[in-house]
Design an enzyme around this catalytic site. Sequence first.
Site, PDB file in Angstrom:
ATOM      1  N   GLU A 127       0.824  -1.210   0.000  1.00  0.00           N
ATOM      2  CA  GLU A 127       0.000   0.000   0.000  1.00  0.00           C
ATOM      3  C   GLU A 127       0.858   1.261   0.000  1.00  0.00           C
ATOM      4  O   GLU A 127       0.516   2.250  -0.646  1.00  0.00           O
ATOM      5  CB  GLU A 127      -0.941   0.014   1.206  1.00  0.00           C
ATOM      6  CG  GLU A 127      -2.104  -0.936   1.079  1.00  0.00           C
ATOM      7  CD  GLU A 127      -3.129  -0.731   2.179  1.00  0.00           C
ATOM      8  OE1 GLU A 127      -3.143   0.353   2.776  1.00  0.00           O
ATOM      9  OE2 GLU A 127      -3.905  -1.663   2.432  1.00  0.00           O
ATOM     10  N   HIS A 184      -1.328  -7.417  10.938  1.00  0.00           N
ATOM     11  CA  HIS A 184      -2.069  -7.852   9.755  1.00  0.00           C
ATOM     12  C   HIS A 184      -1.298  -8.906   8.985  1.00  0.00           C
ATOM     13  O   HIS A 184      -1.820  -9.987   8.678  1.00  0.00           O
ATOM     14  CB  HIS A 184      -2.381  -6.655   8.849  1.00  0.00           C
ATOM     15  CG  HIS A 184      -3.277  -6.991   7.702  1.00  0.00           C
ATOM     16  ND1 HIS A 184      -2.819  -7.600   6.546  1.00  0.00           N
ATOM     17  CD2 HIS A 184      -4.604  -6.826   7.535  1.00  0.00           C
ATOM     18  CE1 HIS A 184      -3.835  -7.786   5.712  1.00  0.00           C
ATOM     19  NE2 HIS A 184      -4.931  -7.327   6.290  1.00  0.00           N
ATOM     20  N   GLU A 215      -2.460 -12.862   8.696  1.00  0.00           N
ATOM     21  CA  GLU A 215      -2.446 -13.309   7.302  1.00  0.00           C
ATOM     22  C   GLU A 215      -1.067 -13.693   6.791  1.00  0.00           C
ATOM     23  O   GLU A 215      -0.896 -13.874   5.593  1.00  0.00           O
ATOM     24  CB  GLU A 215      -3.047 -12.214   6.400  1.00  0.00           C
ATOM     25  CG  GLU A 215      -4.540 -11.993   6.626  1.00  0.00           C
ATOM     26  CD  GLU A 215      -5.172 -11.107   5.572  1.00  0.00           C
ATOM     27  OE1 GLU A 215      -4.440 -10.620   4.690  1.00  0.00           O
ATOM     28  OE2 GLU A 215      -6.401 -10.906   5.631  1.00  0.00           O
ATOM     29  N   VAL A 244      -6.265   0.685  13.799  1.00  0.00           N
ATOM     30  CA  VAL A 244      -7.656   0.649  14.259  1.00  0.00           C
ATOM     31  C   VAL A 244      -7.995  -0.740  14.792  1.00  0.00           C
ATOM     32  O   VAL A 244      -7.361  -1.732  14.436  1.00  0.00           O
ATOM     33  CB  VAL A 244      -8.648   1.019  13.128  1.00  0.00           C
ATOM     34  CG1 VAL A 244      -8.339   2.383  12.556  1.00  0.00           C
ATOM     35  CG2 VAL A 244      -8.630  -0.044  12.025  1.00  0.00           C
ATOM     36  N   HIS A 248     -10.480  -7.279  11.740  1.00  0.00           N
ATOM     37  CA  HIS A 248      -9.524  -8.292  12.177  1.00  0.00           C
ATOM     38  C   HIS A 248      -9.495  -8.398  13.701  1.00  0.00           C
ATOM     39  O   HIS A 248      -9.476  -9.504  14.257  1.00  0.00           O
ATOM     40  CB  HIS A 248      -8.127  -7.975  11.650  1.00  0.00           C
ATOM     41  CG  HIS A 248      -7.954  -8.273  10.198  1.00  0.00           C
ATOM     42  ND1 HIS A 248      -8.209  -9.517   9.654  1.00  0.00           N
ATOM     43  CD2 HIS A 248      -7.535  -7.491   9.165  1.00  0.00           C
ATOM     44  CE1 HIS A 248      -7.962  -9.488   8.355  1.00  0.00           C
ATOM     45  NE2 HIS A 248      -7.547  -8.273   8.036  1.00  0.00           N
TER      46      HIS A 248
END
Length: 302
Positions: A127, A184, A215, A244, A248
Amino acid sequence: MKNDSKKIDFKKIGSLLIVAVAICSCGLFGCSKKSTANNDKEILVVSFGTSYNTSRTITIGAIEAAIQEAFPEWKVKRAFTADTIIGILKDRDGIVIDTVQQALDKAVAAGVKTLVIQPTHLMSGFEYTDLNEVAQLYKDKFDSLVVSAPLLTSDADYKKVVSAITEKTASFDDGATAICFMGHGTEADSNSDYTKLQGFLSDGGFSNYYVGTVEASPSVEDLLKAVQAKSQYKRVLLLPLMVVAGDHANNDMAGDEDDSWKSIFLAANYNVTTILEGLGQNWAIQQIYVQHVKDAIATLSK
């Protein structure tokens, strides 16, 4: 076997919500009072986004508020990178949030000359690469444009993050509790940043702290093996290592499904406590982003 899930204390965050809204309202949404912001200088805060409204306000909103407070002479704007989140918020709540491209187009149309893009990403993954590529397309449309650093960039950043998360959880570090953070995870090379953070925790003497991902690697199975390798643990504390506390955190970490982190540790006969607080709620984390904005602004004068 016990499960003790700690939800957000709305009484405690009441004052934070008021402050965040008061600080952000002029920079993000416009207000009737005269602002000290210079209309040709803007800080665009770019986040993945979340559909969890309360968490968004006290995490992303708090980071934006901290930046606006530190740089009152700059306009502060918001953009999300997740089209799905943008669509959900528009359809469900009537909340319109710009994509990065839309925000950049608006900045050009508004006559912004100096633009700092501050991502709230944890690391320089896919990203962050995409953000830089989009920003490059707009380089010639501003007198100055710089993309600032994500949270975990320098060794100093890692040390600050370690300090922030360990101070926040110090009351749980009793030798009988394994304190596990859920990141994440990514297929990008930056996934190694989680291992690097684990190294800084270990080097700092925080032997009861563990970092995993939902993940990628280290996985929850890796964390379970590490926790089981130490017989003194009776309890497990689970927290998100994410800006945040969104999907998840609420489901993959603290959910009741058999494959959630909470369920996996409960099945292994640990008492489990979950804390649904994103990193963005942590003042010390907010200040790292503020420092990155300051550093980015400093490069503009060179």
